[in-house]
Scaffold this active site. Structure first.
Site, PDB file in Angstrom:
ATOM      1  N   GLY A 714      62.961  59.450  41.055  1.00 24.17           N
ATOM      2  CA  GLY A 714      62.058  60.194  40.190  1.00 24.17           C
ATOM      3  C   GLY A 714      62.202  59.821  38.732  1.00 24.17           C
ATOM      4  O   GLY A 714      61.206  59.606  38.029  1.00 24.17           O
ATOM      5  N   THR A1020      56.624  64.878  36.023  1.00 24.70           N
ATOM      6  CA  THR A1020      55.862  63.791  36.634  1.00 24.70           C
ATOM      7  C   THR A1020      56.761  62.816  37.387  1.00 24.70           C
ATOM      8  O   THR A1020      56.309  62.146  38.315  1.00 24.70           O
ATOM      9  CB  THR A1020      55.078  63.019  35.560  1.00 24.70           C
ATOM     10  OG1 THR A1020      55.986  62.569  34.555  1.00 24.70           O
ATOM     11  CG2 THR A1020      54.025  63.903  34.919  1.00 24.70           C
ATOM     12  N   CYS A1021      58.047  62.756  36.975  1.00 24.74           N
ATOM     13  CA  CYS A1021      58.931  61.819  37.672  1.00 24.74           C
ATOM     14  C   CYS A1021      59.164  62.244  39.114  1.00 24.74           C
ATOM     15  O   CYS A1021      59.484  61.423  39.969  1.00 24.74           O
ATOM     16  CB  CYS A1021      60.252  61.698  36.926  1.00 24.74           C
ATOM     17  SG  CYS A1021      61.106  63.264  36.684  1.00 24.74           S
ATOM     18  N   PHE A1022      59.022  63.546  39.402  1.00 21.08           N
ATOM     19  CA  PHE A1022      59.187  64.041  40.777  1.00 21.08           C
ATOM     20  C   PHE A1022      57.864  64.504  41.382  1.00 21.08           C
ATOM     21  O   PHE A1022      57.864  65.076  42.467  1.00 21.08           O
ATOM     22  CB  PHE A1022      60.179  65.212  40.792  1.00 21.08           C
ATOM     23  CG  PHE A1022      61.589  64.806  40.471  1.00 21.08           C
ATOM     24  CD1 PHE A1022      62.320  64.064  41.385  1.00 21.08           C
ATOM     25  CD2 PHE A1022      62.164  65.137  39.265  1.00 21.08           C
ATOM     26  CE1 PHE A1022      63.628  63.687  41.100  1.00 21.08           C
ATOM     27  CE2 PHE A1022      63.462  64.753  38.968  1.00 21.08           C
ATOM     28  CZ  PHE A1022      64.197  64.021  39.885  1.00 21.08           C
TER      29      PHE A1022
END
EC number: 2.3.2.26
Length: 1053
Positions: A714, A1020-1022
Site C-alpha cells: 500500500g 489511497t495507498c490501501f
C-alpha cells in the site's frame, strides 16, 4: 703498419665497388632513358601517323561526298564507277572498306568534343549516302543518259529505271557486310556515348542519321527476326533513346519526329511485341542485355507504347506478357547478383554490378520512361474492362447472395449520414460470386495484376511511385474490389483460401490480384487524411471499408489458424504480409477514429478458452494470433493473458512468495519533502530484476521522523502514485499537455533539466512498474505518444500527419489547408523550416539541411506537410521518447504491449474508461470497524452513489479512494489492495476485519460516538475509505460530496 695497410686496401676495394655500382646504375638509367624515348617516339610517331591517316581519310570522305553533290557532272560522281562492268566489284569492295573504316573511327570518337563531333557528322553522312540510293543523283535527270551515251555499249549494265534495282541490291549487299562486321555495335557505342547523360550531346544530323542507319537493315529485311533481335539489343536498349528523340531541341524535333513516324508507319511496336512475347526470344534478348540494360529496353518500349495507344489497345495481352517477362528476368538477375560487394541501383536496389557512370546519369530519364507503366493512359488501356463497368447505385436483391451472419453488420447513424452525403450512393460491395475464374476476361485482368505486382517486387526503389500511380484514379480500386467480389461460384473468402492450398498458375495469378489490391489500397488509405477518408470518402465508402476489413480479418485469421503462415515462404509469405498490412492499416485507422461497428474485429469462432489452451501447449498458431492479429481476441481476455504473462515471469524470476522461499525485498527510505529526488536516486540504479521485485518504502516526514505504518504494497502504491503525479505535472516541464484535450507528451524543452534523459528513463521505469504491478494511474497520454510507446512509428505505413490532430488539432487544420490550397503555395512565403518561440527566443528549426532557404512550392508541399508533422511529433522529442521507452521496456516486454492498440494501452495504464459498475464494486468491497454490507450507513452510501451522484461524481469518488478515477480493466476483483471501507471510530489495533467480533465491537462503539462535523477521509495507498457513522443520509451525502470535490482528508493510516 699492417693494420693501416689493411684498412687502406679495404677502403680502396669498397671505393671501387661503389664506383662500379654507380656505373651500372648510370648505364641502366641511360638504357631506360633510351627505351622510354623510343616508346615516346614510337607513340608520337603513331599519333602523327594516325592523325595523318585520319586527315587523309577525312579528306577522302569529303572528296567523295563532294563528288556526289556535283550537279550534272556524271563523270565526277564517285558512284559512277559502279556502272562500269570492269570496276563494279572493285568499287563495291572499296566502298565496303571505306564505310567500315568510318565505323571504326566512329567507335573511337567522343561526341562531347567539338572536333570529334564534326567528324562523327562526316562519317555518318558517308554511311547514310552509300547505304541507300535515294540521294544518288545518278538515278535521276539527264546526267545518267549523258553518261550512258558516251559509254561503250558493253560498259553499262542497263538503262533508265531498270538500273535502280541493281543499285539497290548493291546497297543491300553493302549493308549486309556492315551488319556482319558489327555495324549495330558501332551505332550502340555512338548513341550511348552521346545520349547516356542528362542532356544529349549529339547534334540534329547525328541523331537523325544514326536512327536512319539503324532502321534501314530492319526495314530492308522486312522485319526479319534475325535483324529485329540486334536492333532491340543494340539500338532500342540505348538509355532513354525514345525520350531523347521526342524531347530534343525545337530545331531537331521535326527530323526526329519523322524518325518516330517511320517507327509508327511500319508498325514496328507491334512487330517488337510479336517478337518479344515469345518466352524464349524474350529471355535471349534479356540475357544478352543483362539487368540494367533490360530496364533501358523496357523504358523505350513503354515510351513507344505511350506514343501508340491504338497498338497497345490491340496488343495488350502481348505487351503485358513481354513486360512481365522482362521484370521477372530483372528480379532473377538482381537475386543472383547479391553479394557482399554490392552497389546501389536507383531502381533495382542493392546488388553486385559494374559501375557504368553513363547509365547512372541516364537513370532519371529511364525512371521517367518507366513511369509510363503506371501512368493514367496505360492504366486506362490495361484496366479498360474493369474501368468501363459502373458500380450499381440501386442493387437488385435477387442478384445478391444471402450474407452470412458475420457479414450482416449494423450501420451507425454517423456512418449512414456520411454515406448519404456522398456524391453518388452505390452498392455496398460484398462478395457475391458468379464469374468463372478461367474466363478470358478474368485471365486478362489477372495477367495485368501479375505485371504490376511483379513491378512492385522488382523496381523496389520506386515502389512508392508505382503505388501512387496505381491509386491515382479514384474508381480503379473500388471497381477492382467489385471484380474480386464477383469471382468464383460464391466469391470472397472461400475462393482465395482454396487458392492458398493450390499450386496452379491460375491460383497464383488470383492471389497476385489480391496482393495488388491490398498493396494499392493500403498505400491509398495511408496517404489520405481523415477528411478524405471519413467525409469525402475518396475511392471507398465507409461501408465498403467495413466489408473489406471483415474479409481481410477472416482471411488472415484462416491463414494463421490453418497453419499456412507457420511454414510460409516466398510468395505465400509476401501474400500474408500484404493482406495483413492492409488489415492493420484499417484497424489502426478505426482505433483512431471509428468507422466499424462494435465487436467488428472479433472472431466469434475463436473461443478464448481454446486460445489459452493452445498457448499453454506452446502451439505456434496461437502465438501468431497474438503476434499478428490480437484484436480478434476480446480485450478483457487479452488483459488476462497479459496479467498471466506477468505472473509467469514473476514465478520464473522468483518474485512470488512460496512456502519454501520468499522473494528478495528492496527497502528504500523516502523523504516526503524530496520524494522525487530520493526516489530517482535510490531506484534508478536498481537492476532490472530488482525493479520487477518487491520494493518496500518507508517515509520520513518533514521533521525527519519515520512515519508509522508497515508497507504491505500500500505505501509503495502511494509512493508510485505520488512520483507519477509529480513527474507528469506540466509545471515541472518534463511533460506538456496537448491543446484541447490536455493529454500528456514529453516536453521539447525538457532538456533544461540536468540529466533529463536519465529522468525520462526513470519515468519509463516507474510507468512500467505501475503496469507490471497492475496499479492504475490517472495519466492521460496523447495518442501519438502512445503509438511511439507501442513502436508503431517504425512501421513503413505509419503516417505522422494522421496522428497530428492528437497533438494540435488547429495546427493540423492549418497544415491540411496547405494541401488543399488551389493557388500558388510559393505566394505564402513558406520555407522548409519551423520557427518556434523557445523561452522567449525565436528559434528556426530546419526540416531538412538548408531548409530555411528552400521555399515551399506546389511540387513539395506534401513533403512539407509530412516533414512538419514528423518534426513536431518525433524529431523534437526523439531523445526524450527513446529514453522513456527504454525505461518502460526494461520492465514491460514489447511483445506484451503489442497485443494492445493505442486506446487499449491507455486503458491498461489508466484503467477502464467505461462507467463504474457499482454492483461489481459492492461485490468486491471489504468492510472493517463494524461496517458490513447491511449496515445502514453502507446502504445509504451505495444508494447515494447510484441515485444521487452523477457519473462524474462517481469517478471523483473512486479517485478520492484509489487515486484513479477509472475502474480496473478486469473489474474490481483485480484491484490491489481491495476496495475497503472502515468506520473511523475504531482504531487500527482494535480492528480485526469483517468478522462477527468486529461487527459487535463496532456496533457498541458506534452507538457511543457521534461523528459531528467530521468529513470522510481516505488512504489511497490501501484503497481505503474511512467513513464516520453518520446519523442521517443527507449528512453523509453532503459530507461525501464536499470531500470528493475538495480532495480533503487524505492521510496515511
Amino acid at each position: 703498419m699492417f693494420t693501416v695497410s689493411q684498412t687502406s686496401r679495404a677502403w680502396f676495394i669498397d671505393r671501387a665497388r661503389q664506383a662500379r655500382e654507380e656505373r651500372l646504375v648510370q648505364k641502366e638509367r641511360e638504357r631506360a632513358a633510351v627505351e622510354i624515348q623510343a616508346h615516346v617516339r614510337s607513340f608520337l610517331c603513331r599519333r602523327r601517323l594516325q592523325r595523318e591517316i585520319r586527315w587523309r581519310f577525312e579528306k577522302l570522305c569529303r572528296c567523295i561526298l563532294s563528288s556526289m553533290d556535283a550537279e550534272s557532272e556524271p563523270k565526277v560522281w564517285y558512284v559512277s564507277l559502279a556502272l562500269s562492268k570492269d570496276l563494279t566489284l572493285l568499287w563495291i569492295k572499296q566502298i565496303k572498306n571505306i564505310l567500315w573504316y568510318c565505323c571504326e573511327f566512329l567507335e573511337q570518337l567522343k561526341p562531347e568534343i567539338l572536333q570529334d563531333s564534326k567528324l562523327i557528322t562526316l562519317y555518318l553522312t558517308v554511311l547514310v549516302t552509300f547505304t541507300d540510293t535515294s540521294t544518288w543523283k545518278i538515278l535521276r535527270g539527264k546526267g545518267l543518259w549523258d553518261l550512258l551515251q558516251k559509254s561503250s555499249p558493253n560498259s553499262f549494265l542497263c538503262l533508265g529505271e531498270s538500273l535502280r534495282p541493281a543499285l539497290n541490291h548493291i546497297c543491300a549487299n553493302i549493308m549486309g557486310h556492315l551488319n556482319q562486321c558489327g555495324f549495330y555495335s558501332v551505332l550502340q557505342v555512338l548513341l550511348t556515348r552521346g545520349l547516356a547523360r542528362p542532356r544529349p550531346c549529339l547534334s540534329k544530323g547525328t541523331l537523325t542519321a544514326a536512327l536512319s542507319l539503324a532502321l534501314r537493315p530492319v526495314i530492308a529485311a522486312q522485319f526479319s527476326d534475325n535483324l529485329i533481335r540486334p536492333f532491340l539489343i543494340h539500338i532500342l536498349s540505348v538509355p532513354a533513346l525514345i525520350s531523347h528523340l521526342s524531347t530534343v531541341t525545337p530545331e531537331v524535333i521535326c527530323s526526329c519526329l519523322q524518325r518516330l513516324t517511320v517507327l509508327e508507319s511500319h508498325d514496328m511496336l507491334r512487330k517488337f511485341i510479336t517478337f518479344l512475347r515469345d518466352e524464349d526470344r524474350c529471355r535471349d534478348v534479356c540475357e544478352s542485355l543483362e539487368g540494367c540494360h533490360t530496364l533501358c529496353l523496357m523504358g523505350n518500349l513503354l515510351h513507344l507504347g505511350s506514343l501508340s495507344p491504338r497498338v497497345l489497345e490491340e496488343e495488350t495481352d502481348g505487351f503485358v506478357s513481354l513486360l512481365t517477362q522482362m521484370l521477372c528476368y530483372c528480379q532473377k538477375y538482381v537475386s543472383q547478383k547479391k553479394s557482399n560487394l554490392t552497389h546501389w541501383h536507383p531502381v533495382l536496389g542493392w546488388f553486385s554490378q559494374s559501375v557504368d557512370y553513363g547509365l547512372n546519369e541516364s537513370m532519371p530519364l529511364i525512371t521517367k520512361q518507366l513511369q509510363f507503366l503506371w501512368g493514367v493512359p496505360l492504366i486506362r488501356i490495361f484496366f479498360s474492362d474493369i474501368l468501363s463497368k459502373k458500380l450499381l447505385e440501386n442493387p437488385e436483391p435477387a442478384h445478391v447472395q444471402p450474407a452470412s451472419p458475420q457479414n450482416v453488420l449494423p450501420v451507425k447513424t454517423l456512418l449512414k449520414r456520411a454515406f448519404q452525403k456522398s456524391a453518388s450512393v452505390r452498392n455496398i460491395l460484398r462478395p457475391v460470386g458468379g464469374k468463372r475464374v478461367d474466363s478470358a476476361e478474368v485471365q486478362k485482368v489477372c495477367n495485368i495484376c501479375v505485371l504490376y505486382q511483379t513491378s512492385l517486387t522488382t523496381l523496389t526503389q520506386i515502389r512508392l511511385q508505382i503505388l501512387t500511380g496505381l491509386t491515382y484514379l479514384d474508381d480503379l480500386l473500388p471497381k477492382l474490389w467489385a471484380f474480386i467480389c464477383e469471382l468464383g461460384p460464391h466469391g470472397g473468402l472461400k475462393l482465395f483460401l482454396e487458392c492458398l492450398s493450390s499450386d496452379t498458375e491460375e491460383s497464383k495469378q488470383l492471389l497476385a490480384m489480391l496482393m495488388l489490391f491490398c498493396d494499392c489500397s493500403r498505400h491509398l488509405i495511408t496517404i489520405l487524411d481523415d477528411i478524405e477518408v471519413y467525409e469525402e470518402q475518396i475511392s471507398f465508402k465507409l461501408e465498403e471499408l467495413v466489408t473489406i476489413s471483415s474479409f481481410l480479418n477472416s482471411f488472415v485469421f484462416k491463414m494463421i489458424w490453418d497453419g499456412i503462415v507457420e511454414n510460409a515462404k516466398g510468395g505465400t509469405l509476401e501474400l500474408f504480409q500484404s493482406v495483413h498490412g492492409w488489415l492493420m492499416v484499417l484497424y489502426e485507422r478505426d482505433c483512431r477514429r471509428r468507422f466499424a461497428p462494435d465487436d467488428h474485429w472479433l472472431r466469434k469462432d475463436l473461443k478464448p478458452s481454446v486460445l489459452s489452451q493452445e498457448l499453454d501447449k506452446d502451439r505456434k498458431r496461437a502465438q501468431l494470433i497474438l503476434q499478428y492479429i490480437p484484436h480478434v481476441v476480446p480485450h478483457k481476455n487479452r488483459v488476462l493473458l497479459f496479467r498471466n504473462m506477468v505472473t509467469k515471469e514473476k514465478e520464473k524470476l522468483g518474485l512470488v512468495e512460496t512456502s519454501s522461499a520468499s522473494p528478495h525485498v528492496t527497502h528504500i527510505t523516502i523523504r516526503r519533502s524530496r520524494m522525487l529526488e530520493d526516489g530517482y536516486e535510490q531506484l534508478r540504479q536498481l537492476s532490472q530484476h530488482a525493479m520487477k521485485g518487491v520494493i518496500r518504502v518507508k517515509f520520513v516526514n518533514d521533521l525527519g521522523v519515520d512515519e508509522a505504518g508497515i508497507d504491505q504494497d500500500g505505501v509503495f502504491k502511494e509512493f508510485l502514485e505520488e512520483i507519477i503525479k509529480r513527474v507528469f505535472d506540466p509545471a515541472l516541464n518534463l511533460f506538456k499537455t496537448t491543446s484541447g484535450d490536455e493529454r500528456l507528451y514529453p516536453s521539447p524543452t525538457s532538456y533544461i533539466h540536468e540529466n533529463y534523459l536519465q529522468l525520462f528513463e526513470f519515468v519509463g521505469k516507474m510507468l512500467g512498474k505501475a503496469v507490471y504491478e497492475g496499479i492504475v494511474v490517472d495519466v492521460p497520454f496523447a495518442s501519438f505518444f502512445l503509438s511511439q510507446l507501442l513502436g508503431h512509428h517504425h512501421s513503413v505505413f505509419y503516417s505522422s500527419v494522421d496522428e497530428l490532430p492528437s497533438l494540435d488539432s488547429e495546427f493540423y487544420k492549418n497544415l491540411t489547408s496547405i494541401k488543399r490550397y488551389d493557388g500558388d503555395i510559393a505566394d505564402l512565403g513558406l520555407t522548409l523550416s519551423y520557427d518556434e518561440d523557445v523561452m522567449g527566443q525565436l528559434v528556426c528549426h530546419e526540416l531538412i539541411p538548408g531548409g530555411k532557404t528552400i521555399p515551399v512550392t506546389n511540387e513539395n508541399k506534401i513533403s512539407y506537410i509530412h516533414l512538419m508533422a514528423h518534426f513536431r511529433m518525433h524529431t523534437q522529442i526523439k531523445n526524450q521518447t527513446a529514453a522513456l521507452i527504454s525505461g518502460f521496456r526494461s520492465i514491460i516486454k514489447p511483445e506484451w504491449t503489442r497485443m494492445f492498440s493505442t486506446p487499449e494501452l491507455q486503458r491498461l495504464i489508466s484503467g477502464d474508461n467505461a462507467e463504474i459498475d457499482l454492483e461489481d464494486l459492492k461485490r468486491h468491497t471489504v468492510y472493517y470497524g463494524g461496517f458490513h454490507g447491511s449496515h445502514r450507513v453502507i446502504i445509504w452510501l451505495w444508494d447515494i452513489l447510484a441515485s444521487d451522484f452523477t457519473p462524474d461524481e462517481r469517478a471523483m469518488f473512486l479517485k478520492f479512494v484509489t487515486s484513479c478515477s477509472r475502474p480496473p480493466l478486469l473489474g474490481f476483483a483485480y484491484l490491489k489492495p481491495p476496495f475497503s471501507i472502515r468506520c473511523v471510530e475504531v482504531s487500527d489495533d482494535q480492528d480485526t476485519g469483517d468478522t462477527l467480533g468486529s461487527v459487535l465491537r463496532g456496533f457498541f462503539t458506534i452507538r457511543k460516538r457521534e461523528p459531528g462535523g467530521r468529513l470522510p477521509t481516505s488512504s489511497t495507498c490501501f484503497n481505503l475509505l474511512k467513513l464516520p457513522n453518520y446519523s442521517k443520509k443527507s449528512v453523509l451525502r453532503e459530507k461525501l460530496r464536499y470531500a470528493i470535490s475538495m480532495n480533503t482528508g487524505f492521510e496515511l493510516s
